[in-house]
Design a protein around this motif. Structure first.
Motif, mmCIF file in Angstrom:
data_model
loop_
_atom_site.group_PDB
_atom_site.id
_atom_site.type_symbol
_atom_site.label_atom_id
_atom_site.label_comp_id
_atom_site.label_asym_id
_atom_site.label_seq_id
_atom_site.Cartn_x
_atom_site.Cartn_y
_atom_site.Cartn_z
ATOM 1 N N LYS A 75 -2.232 12.417 3.424
ATOM 2 C CA LYS A 75 -1.971 11.151 3.587
ATOM 3 C C LYS A 75 -3.557 10.006 3.314
ATOM 4 C CE LYS A 75 0.887 12.269 7.384
ATOM 5 N NZ LYS A 75 1.377 11.937 8.962
ATOM 6 N N LYS A 76 -4.553 10.644 3.175
ATOM 7 C CA LYS A 76 -5.772 10.059 2.882
ATOM 8 C C LYS A 76 -5.583 9.903 1.631
ATOM 9 C CE LYS A 76 -9.935 9.606 2.651
ATOM 10 N NZ LYS A 76 -10.923 8.727 3.866
ATOM 11 N N GLY A 77 -4.740 10.132 0.276
ATOM 12 C CA GLY A 77 -4.795 9.561 -1.123
ATOM 13 C C GLY A 77 -3.762 8.104 -0.313
ATOM 14 N N GLN A 78 -2.250 8.649 0.160
ATOM 15 C CA GLN A 78 -1.269 7.866 -0.003
ATOM 16 C C GLN A 78 -1.972 6.163 0.787
ATOM 17 O OE1 GLN A 78 1.616 9.321 3.300
ATOM 18 N NE2 GLN A 78 1.867 10.729 1.327
ATOM 19 N N GLU A 79 -3.183 6.607 1.442
ATOM 20 C CA GLU A 79 -3.049 5.162 2.391
ATOM 21 C C GLU A 79 -4.439 4.618 1.663
ATOM 22 O OE1 GLU A 79 -3.644 4.108 4.894
ATOM 23 O OE2 GLU A 79 -1.352 5.437 5.411
ATOM 24 N N ALA A 80 -5.264 5.248 0.323
ATOM 25 C CA ALA A 80 -6.125 5.260 -0.420
ATOM 26 C C ALA A 80 -5.374 3.906 -1.488
ATOM 27 C CB ALA A 80 -7.316 5.323 -1.218
ATOM 28 N N LEU A 81 -3.858 4.541 -1.938
ATOM 29 C CA LEU A 81 -2.997 3.662 -2.592
ATOM 30 C C LEU A 81 -2.841 2.549 -1.970
ATOM 31 C CD1 LEU A 81 -1.487 3.474 -5.728
ATOM 32 C CD2 LEU A 81 -0.046 5.163 -4.213
ATOM 33 N N LYS A 82 -2.183 2.324 -0.823
ATOM 34 C CA LYS A 82 -2.167 1.160 -0.184
ATOM 35 C C LYS A 82 -2.754 -0.036 0.016
ATOM 36 C CE LYS A 82 1.488 3.979 2.437
ATOM 37 N NZ LYS A 82 1.863 4.233 4.396
ATOM 38 N N LYS A 83 -4.031 0.683 0.307
ATOM 39 C CA LYS A 83 -5.049 -0.378 0.443
ATOM 40 C C LYS A 83 -5.692 -0.845 -0.797
ATOM 41 C CE LYS A 83 -7.869 2.271 3.144
ATOM 42 N NZ LYS A 83 -8.676 3.676 3.609
ATOM 43 N N ALA A 84 -5.873 0.076 -1.942
ATOM 44 C CA ALA A 84 -6.092 -0.851 -3.126
ATOM 45 C C ALA A 84 -5.355 -1.579 -3.855
ATOM 46 C CB ALA A 84 -6.769 0.278 -4.125
ATOM 47 N N LEU A 85 -4.156 -1.331 -3.049
ATOM 48 C CA LEU A 85 -2.514 -1.944 -3.452
ATOM 49 C C LEU A 85 -2.917 -3.764 -3.277
ATOM 50 C CD1 LEU A 85 0.682 0.465 -4.362
ATOM 51 C CD2 LEU A 85 -0.788 -0.836 -5.797
ATOM 52 N N ARG A 86 -2.559 -3.339 -1.808
ATOM 53 C CA ARG A 86 -3.036 -5.086 -0.707
ATOM 54 C C ARG A 86 -4.101 -5.732 -1.565
ATOM 55 N NH1 ARG A 86 -1.977 -1.762 4.206
ATOM 56 N NH2 ARG A 86 -4.561 -1.425 3.889
ATOM 57 N N VAL A 87 -4.896 -4.808 -2.064
ATOM 58 C CA VAL A 87 -6.063 -6.195 -2.651
ATOM 59 C C VAL A 87 -6.130 -6.297 -4.611
ATOM 60 C CG1 VAL A 87 -8.345 -5.690 -3.851
ATOM 61 C CG2 VAL A 87 -8.015 -4.038 -1.864
ATOM 62 N N LEU A 88 -4.892 -5.571 -4.973
ATOM 63 C CA LEU A 88 -4.619 -5.680 -6.354
ATOM 64 C C LEU A 88 -3.670 -6.728 -6.297
ATOM 65 C CD1 LEU A 88 -4.445 -2.343 -8.505
ATOM 66 C CD2 LEU A 88 -6.139 -4.170 -9.303
ATOM 67 N N GLU A 89 -2.482 -6.885 -5.129
ATOM 68 C CA GLU A 89 -1.640 -7.633 -4.630
ATOM 69 C C GLU A 89 -1.998 -9.664 -4.497
ATOM 70 O OE1 GLU A 89 1.189 -6.057 -2.506
ATOM 71 O OE2 GLU A 89 1.262 -4.112 -4.025
ATOM 72 N N SER A 90 -2.977 -9.401 -4.456
ATOM 73 C CA SER A 90 -3.959 -11.272 -3.155
ATOM 74 C C SER A 90 -4.217 -11.405 -4.858
ATOM 75 C CB SER A 90 -4.528 -10.283 -2.526
ATOM 76 O OG SER A 90 -5.630 -11.274 -2.085
#
Length: 280
Positions: A75-90
């Protein structure tokens, strides 16, 4: 589902219940269902390494604790991916930092709090699977082709898509930041023809910073591998790092994008060397 897990695991902690094998099995089954749900959601895919095996008859609920740890790291890895993708997609706030003659471009963006993150866009002559093998499955071999890394050690294998690593940077000429060490969760996810590799710092009391080193921290970071062809991949790398220590921001913001370009250069050389036919 999670409240049930908590209740079962808390029950096992009472001395008069520790020897109740049925309760331990139930706790393991509930946590196993959590992990199965993650697989059904598509977060856990492309198995390449046999998952860790747990013995249900271990004393003191050790099997339950192991599976709780597994779920925590995934879950820690999944959350890291979600947060990083939000930055990339902005799309807002990005500006060009460096443009190379080979087409590599680095963009930067200032995040809330003042930290600057960097996004590298590049095209590599390699397939997605080959890059996944080099950057994730064989991450411990990275020092062999990247002189900026002294060592990477996998501390934990959590299933086939998540690992916990300890990384030590090398002291090389031109290294403006100096040597650092890192402990982070690395997670992989495949979606159609794209592959995501995420990472974020994690605190392990059992693994303090090395003597004489500053423990740097990766914020939610991500590499996106998008297939353009069988042997061509679009490589996107979001670098989000707090190097710690007493360094001016101007030095850090100069060194980090340079490190991205150096990394990509070393990776290209490694890919070229690997593609050469062996001579006898």
């Amino acid at each position: 589902m999670l409240p049930a897990v908590v209740k079962l695991c808390c029950g096992i902690s009472y001395p008069h219940l520790r020897n109740m094998a049925g309760l331990q099995r139930a706790a393991v089954a509930v946590i196993g269902q959590e992990i199965t749900q993650l697989q059904r959601w598509g977060w856990i895919q492309h198995p390449t390494r046999a998952p860790a095996k747990f013995r249900y008859n271990e004393p003191g609920g050790e099997a339950v604790n192991q599976m709780k740890d597994q779920l925590f790291y995934v879950k820690k890895g999944q959350e890291a991916l979600k947060k990083a993708l939000r930055v990339l997609e902005s799309k807002e706030g990005w500006k060009v930092e460096i443009t190379e003659s080979n087409g590599d471009v680095i963009y930067s963006k200032v995040m809330p709090g003042g930290r600057r993150v960097f996004r590298l866009e590049s095209v590599l002559e390699a397939g997605v699977d080959e890059l996944y093998d080099i950057l994730f499955l064989r991450v411990e071999e990275m020092h062999k082709w990247n002189p900026s890394i002294q060592q990477i050690k996998v501390l934990k294998h959590v299933g086939s898509e998540t690992i916990v690593t300890h990384e030590v940077s090398a002291q090389t000429a031109g290294n403006l930041i100096g040597q650092r060490d890192f402990v982070c969760v690395r997670h992989s996810r495949k979606y159609k023809s794209d592959l995501y590799l995420s990472g974020e710092a994690i605190q392990l009391e059992s693994f303090p910073p090395l003597a004489g080193f500053v423990r740097a921290e990766d914020g939610p970071s991500c590499i996106l591998l998008h297939a353009l062809g069988a042997k061509i991949t679009h490589f996107t790398w979001l670098l989000n790092m707090d190097v710690k220590g007493w360094l001016p921001k101007s030095i850090v913001n100069q060194a980090l994008p340079r490190a991205q370009l150096d990394f990509t250069q070393h990776l290209r050389r490694h890919l070229t060397a690997s593609a050469r036919p062996s001579s006898y």
